[in-house]
Design a protein around this motif. Sequence first.
Motif, mmCIF file in Angstrom:
data_model
loop_
_atom_site.group_PDB
_atom_site.id
_atom_site.type_symbol
_atom_site.label_atom_id
_atom_site.label_comp_id
_atom_site.label_asym_id
_atom_site.label_seq_id
_atom_site.Cartn_x
_atom_site.Cartn_y
_atom_site.Cartn_z
ATOM 1 N N PHE A 76 10.876 -3.973 -2.254
ATOM 2 C CA PHE A 76 10.711 -5.426 -2.426
ATOM 3 C C PHE A 76 12.082 -6.062 -2.580
ATOM 4 C CE2 PHE A 76 10.717 -8.860 -5.632
ATOM 5 C CZ PHE A 76 10.095 -9.841 -4.879
ATOM 6 N N VAL A 77 12.310 -7.174 -1.889
ATOM 7 C CA VAL A 77 13.571 -7.912 -1.971
ATOM 8 C C VAL A 77 13.263 -9.373 -2.272
ATOM 9 C CG1 VAL A 77 15.623 -8.674 -0.704
ATOM 10 C CG2 VAL A 77 14.701 -6.368 -0.329
ATOM 11 N N PRO A 78 13.817 -9.901 -3.370
ATOM 12 C CA PRO A 78 13.620 -11.331 -3.647
ATOM 13 C C PRO A 78 14.639 -12.190 -2.913
ATOM 14 C CG PRO A 78 14.815 -10.315 -5.454
ATOM 15 C CD PRO A 78 14.502 -9.213 -4.467
ATOM 16 N N GLY A 83 22.444 -19.499 -6.824
ATOM 17 C CA GLY A 83 22.982 -19.267 -8.155
ATOM 18 C C GLY A 83 22.172 -18.336 -9.040
ATOM 19 N N LYS A 84 21.073 -17.783 -8.538
ATOM 20 C CA LYS A 84 20.205 -16.933 -9.364
ATOM 21 C C LYS A 84 20.477 -15.432 -9.198
ATOM 22 C CE LYS A 84 17.710 -20.299 -11.044
ATOM 23 N NZ LYS A 84 17.709 -20.611 -12.463
ATOM 24 N N THR A 102 18.686 -24.464 -0.984
ATOM 25 C CA THR A 102 19.506 -23.352 -0.526
ATOM 26 C C THR A 102 18.906 -22.082 -1.084
ATOM 27 O OG1 THR A 102 21.500 -24.711 -0.463
ATOM 28 C CG2 THR A 102 21.823 -22.326 -0.545
ATOM 29 N N LEU A 103 18.762 -21.079 -0.218
ATOM 30 C CA LEU A 103 18.267 -19.771 -0.620
ATOM 31 C C LEU A 103 19.361 -18.738 -0.435
ATOM 32 C CD1 LEU A 103 14.694 -19.705 0.975
ATOM 33 C CD2 LEU A 103 15.289 -20.093 -1.422
ATOM 34 N N GLU A 104 19.272 -17.664 -1.238
ATOM 35 C CA GLU A 104 20.239 -16.584 -1.157
ATOM 36 C C GLU A 104 19.544 -15.231 -1.184
ATOM 37 O OE1 GLU A 104 24.249 -18.299 -3.250
ATOM 38 O OE2 GLU A 104 22.790 -17.357 -4.590
ATOM 39 N N ILE A 105 20.245 -14.239 -0.633
ATOM 40 C CA ILE A 105 19.811 -12.851 -0.667
ATOM 41 C C ILE A 105 21.051 -12.009 -0.951
ATOM 42 C CG2 ILE A 105 20.159 -12.438 1.812
ATOM 43 C CD1 ILE A 105 17.587 -10.767 1.793
ATOM 44 N N HIS A 106 20.897 -10.926 -1.704
ATOM 45 C CA HIS A 106 22.034 -10.022 -1.890
ATOM 46 C C HIS A 106 22.464 -9.471 -0.539
ATOM 47 C CE1 HIS A 106 21.098 -9.355 -6.354
ATOM 48 N NE2 HIS A 106 22.306 -9.869 -6.279
ATOM 49 N N GLN A 107 23.760 -9.407 -0.325
ATOM 50 C CA GLN A 107 24.281 -8.946 0.962
ATOM 51 C C GLN A 107 23.854 -7.528 1.303
ATOM 52 O OE1 GLN A 107 28.537 -9.598 0.966
ATOM 53 N NE2 GLN A 107 28.302 -11.820 1.035
ATOM 54 N N ASP A 108 23.620 -6.703 0.284
ATOM 55 C CA ASP A 108 23.247 -5.306 0.515
ATOM 56 C C ASP A 108 21.753 -5.031 0.324
ATOM 57 O OD1 ASP A 108 23.088 -5.595 -2.231
ATOM 58 O OD2 ASP A 108 24.373 -3.872 -2.690
ATOM 59 N N ALA A 109 20.947 -6.086 0.281
ATOM 60 C CA ALA A 109 19.513 -5.927 -0.003
ATOM 61 C C ALA A 109 18.745 -5.274 1.142
ATOM 62 C CB ALA A 109 18.887 -7.277 -0.340
ATOM 63 N N ILE A 110 19.217 -5.490 2.353
ATOM 64 C CA ILE A 110 18.547 -4.976 3.543
ATOM 65 C C ILE A 110 19.595 -4.285 4.405
ATOM 66 C CG2 ILE A 110 17.301 -5.622 5.643
ATOM 67 C CD1 ILE A 110 16.239 -8.044 3.959
#
Length: 172
Positions: A76-78, A83-84, A102-110
């Motif tokens: 699972f990836v949120p 800023g969260k 604006t949405l963000e994802i960790h660069q290494d999440a996928i």
Amino acid sequence: MGRLIVDVKDFPEAGIVFKDISPLLADHAGLSAVVAALADAGRDDDGRPVVDKVVGMEARGFILAAPVALALGAGFVPVRKVGKLPRATHAVSYALEYGEATLEIHQDAIAPGERVLLIDDVLATGGTAVATRQLVESCGGVAHALGVLLELSFLPGREAIGDLSLTALDQV
């Protein structure tokens, strides 16, 4: 399912009819059926999982995506509001039906090449789904499909997502 989704007029602002899924989440049978049906969007015709990750969009998409990931044996990836997330992120800004976000994802999440199922509660204008797909692709992932509880068919969400396969459990 209709009795388990409640319309709330003028929320979060005048003119918007918010779809409250809280009664559905509180109903074990309803929630179980929704999770199973959404998980099908991440399976092939023989019922085998074909995705590596399930992305949930903040915030109600989290609630549905995490159990879908478990059902598929996937991670699972949120995708969070700006800023969260505490580490390096990719970010995408987009228009909502009542503002901008604006949405963000960790660069290494996928990892590059991973197949990803996107999950959210409602498809409206498609902005959140398109931004999330862009985030998945910025990591090198491949958006497999989008699964939503409810499609607001009077809005252009389906057109906005283009060739992304859509599973909508209900439509208004």
